[in-house]
Design an enzyme around this catalytic site. Structure first.
Site, PDB file in Angstrom:
ATOM      1  N   HIS A 112      64.554  16.873  59.586  1.00 46.32           N
ATOM      2  CA  HIS A 112      65.321  16.220  58.520  1.00 46.32           C
ATOM      3  C   HIS A 112      64.927  14.769  58.304  1.00 46.32           C
ATOM      4  O   HIS A 112      64.633  14.350  57.176  1.00 46.32           O
ATOM      5  CB  HIS A 112      66.815  16.287  58.833  1.00 46.32           C
ATOM      6  CG  HIS A 112      67.654  15.562  57.830  1.00 46.32           C
ATOM      7  ND1 HIS A 112      68.008  14.233  57.981  1.00 46.32           N
ATOM      8  CD2 HIS A 112      68.202  15.967  56.662  1.00 46.32           C
ATOM      9  CE1 HIS A 112      68.730  13.853  56.943  1.00 46.32           C
ATOM     10  NE2 HIS A 112      68.858  14.882  56.133  1.00 46.32           N
ATOM     11  N   HIS A 118      73.468  25.158  57.296  1.00 44.66           N
ATOM     12  CA  HIS A 118      72.748  23.906  57.090  1.00 44.66           C
ATOM     13  C   HIS A 118      71.940  23.519  58.320  1.00 44.66           C
ATOM     14  O   HIS A 118      72.487  23.325  59.406  1.00 44.66           O
ATOM     15  CB  HIS A 118      73.771  22.813  56.776  1.00 44.66           C
ATOM     16  CG  HIS A 118      73.191  21.486  56.433  1.00 44.66           C
ATOM     17  ND1 HIS A 118      73.507  20.338  57.135  1.00 44.66           N
ATOM     18  CD2 HIS A 118      72.351  21.109  55.445  1.00 44.66           C
ATOM     19  CE1 HIS A 118      72.881  19.312  56.587  1.00 44.66           C
ATOM     20  NE2 HIS A 118      72.170  19.752  55.564  1.00 44.66           N
TER      21      HIS A 118
END
Length: 306
Positions: free
Chosen positions: A97, A55
């Site tokens: 992100h 991730h």
């Protein structure tokens, strides 16, 4: 030097768990809505242990979404990496992100008068000036926010595979088409990449539907946990449902597996974000196909994932 002590301390602690075990990855599975003839137990036997996705790279051990993070995932033996794509003021796609730059860069020091420091309010050249590593640890000082093209080139060079998230598409009209354009220019839309090395996902069902409409051959994933009665609607345009691990049960996973996605194959479930062994074993017992994690070595050791 811009360092956030809490992040640096956490990184140092988590670093003790690093291992150097190798790993491989499962190829992504590509009409919609029909039941799969194989039950979940048979299906799990066919696909083996869960795929482990790094991730934002190996984000427990290196600054997330940087080239350093995906390089570390490669050194740890992980093929699949996940990232997040957003767009700058002048139309460049970058890998980050948050929709602001404050948490993972030194933007507050470099541009103190530009609050709230949204990605879409800065040019690519301005973002390239930022330090995206020091917040995590001094050894990563000078890491930068990569453009999508720079990121793709590094993933390709590492012989890795990509779970690409289109982030906040409502802020960036047309980002789906633009993402596909960059993927194509970087050589990521040929048959080999599309069939084995690329999945495109989003929290926006509309965004996933757009990607599927533009490139029906691509494997897509919806991030969320639709109700069981709604699952057939998703099976029309997405191959996977990727939920938060706290929102699922074995029965729900079985319901997803019981449907066929747009490529005529049983739908899959890749859950996030699982960073500890106990939770990894819990979701493995539910029958998930993949586990998305900041600590891929920890999850691999727990479930034997590939």
């Amino acid at each position: 030097m811009y360092v956030r002590p809490a992040a640096a301390t956490a990184a140092a602690f988590l670093g003790f768990t690093l291992t150097l075990l190798g790993g491989t990855a499962q190829a992504a599975a590509p009409g919609p809505g029909t039941a799969s003839p194989a039950g979940p137990a048979t299906r799990r036997a066919e696909v083996g242990e869960p795929v482990v996705y790094a991730h934002r790279g190996a984000a427990a051990y290196a600054p997330e979404n940087t080239l350093d993070s995906i390089d570390l995932a490669r050194r740890l033996g992980f093929d699949w990496v996940e990232n997040d794509v957003q767009r700058t003021k002048d139309g460049e796609l970058v890998v980050i992100h948050d929709d602001t730059l404050a948490r993972t860069t030194d933007v507050e020091q470099v541009f103190p008068d530009r609050k709230p420091w949204r990605v879409k309010d800065f040019t690519a050249a301005e973002i390239a000036r930022l330090d995206a590593g020091s917040w995590f640890g001094e050894e990563y000082a000078g890491a930068f926010v990569p453009t999508l093209r720079e990121y793709l080139d590094r993933v390709q060079g590492n012989r890795q595979k990509l779970l690409l998230e289109i982030k906040n598409p409502g802020l960036y009209p047309g980002i789906e088409e633009q993402t596909l354009k960059v993927l194509g220019e970087a050589g990521w839309l040929d048959e080999r990449h599309v069939s084995q090395r690329l999945v495109v996902q989003s929290f926006s069902a509309d965004s996933v539907r757009i990607v599927h409409g533009l490139r029906p051959d691509l494997v897509t994933a919806f991030l969320g946990t639709p109700t069981v009665p709604d699952l057939p609607k998703y099976a029309e345009f997405t191959d996977r449902i990727n939920p938060w691990h706290t929102t699922i049960s074995a029965d729900w996973v079985a319901a997803v597996h019981g449907l066929r996605g747009p490529h005529g194959k049983a739908m899959e479930v890749d859950t996030w974000t699982v960073d500890d062994a106990a939770t990894a074993r819990k979701v493995q017992a539910m029958g998930v196909d993949g586990i998305i994690t900041n600590a891929p070595d920890v999850v691999r050791d727990a479930v034997g994932g590939v």
